[in-house]
Design a protein around this motif. Structure first.
Motif, mmCIF file in Angstrom:
data_model
loop_
_atom_site.group_PDB
_atom_site.id
_atom_site.type_symbol
_atom_site.label_atom_id
_atom_site.label_comp_id
_atom_site.label_asym_id
_atom_site.label_seq_id
_atom_site.Cartn_x
_atom_site.Cartn_y
_atom_site.Cartn_z
ATOM 1 N N LYS A 95 7.460 56.095 103.328
ATOM 2 C CA LYS A 95 8.312 56.576 102.240
ATOM 3 C C LYS A 95 7.721 56.169 100.890
ATOM 4 O O LYS A 95 7.794 56.930 99.923
ATOM 5 N N GLU A 108 4.632 58.352 100.003
ATOM 6 C CA GLU A 108 4.887 59.784 100.116
ATOM 7 C C GLU A 108 4.425 60.556 98.870
ATOM 8 O O GLU A 108 3.877 61.645 98.974
ATOM 9 N N GLN A 129 8.224 53.047 108.518
ATOM 10 C CA GLN A 129 9.060 54.020 107.842
ATOM 11 C C GLN A 129 9.128 53.761 106.339
ATOM 12 O O GLN A 129 9.009 54.680 105.531
ATOM 13 N N SER A 130 9.333 52.499 105.949
ATOM 14 C CA SER A 130 9.412 52.190 104.519
ATOM 15 C C SER A 130 8.061 52.375 103.847
ATOM 16 O O SER A 130 7.985 52.826 102.703
#
Length: 173
Positions: free
Chosen positions: A86, A89, A82-83
């Motif tokens: 992100k 992105e 997830q990190s």
């Protein structure tokens, strides 16, 4: 050339896909969790209506209520994926993705390790040179810990003027 089991598996998988599902026939049936109904509590319940307890008895649940548990705050999402997603992105090319990956996974980890090592080395140096004859809480805890472990307290210059008192204190610890 496809093998027999592979052909059978792909045929079954292809046949089980519904190309044009019907909302009327293919949706899951509703369950009790599908709709929320408010709970209605009776404000004045009749104690004799559904009671197994005699009038002179007090239920144990009233005498010893179950303590409520503390509600913990939600845990943060610390998964790598997830990190990382992100972070990349806003990346526009594979070079920026590569730079973000190297920065997050190599440079920051290296810097964190260097800072942690410097911190531990400084702590060990300070702790090694700490005095045992001090009157502060830290010196008392240190003398107690060395006494618990049966370590010999290093002999240093005592700042106490009364040597008899210093001898009694060292025997107590």
């Amino acid at each position: 050339m496809d093998s027999g089991p592979g052909t059978i598996a792909s045929t079954l998988q292809g046949a089980s896909i519904k190309r044009h599902p019907s909302p009327r026939h293919d949706l899951n049936p509703s369950t009790a969790a599908s709709e929320k109904l408010p709970v209605i509590l009776d404000t004045h319940p009749d104690p004799d209506a559904d009671s197994d307890i005699a009038e002179d008895e007090i239920p144990i649940s009233v005498l010893n209520p179950v303590p409520r548990k503390q509600n913990m705050p939600p845990l943060p999402d610390l998964r790598f994926e997830q990190s990382y997603l992100k972070s990349i992105e806003q990346a526009e090319s594979w070079q920026s993705v590569l730079w973000i990956t190297v920065k997050d996974q190599i440079i920051f980890c290296f810097a964190q390790g260097v800072l942690w090592t410097l911190l531990l080395s400084g702590w060990r140096h300070w702790n090694r040179s700490a005095k045992f004859s001090g009157q502060g809480v830290g010196a008392k805890i240190r003398r107690w810990w060395w006494g618990v472990n049966n370590w010999k307290v290093p002999a240093g210059k005592s700042k106490l003027r009364d040597t008899k008192l210093a001898k009694n204190v060292s025997e107590a610890y």
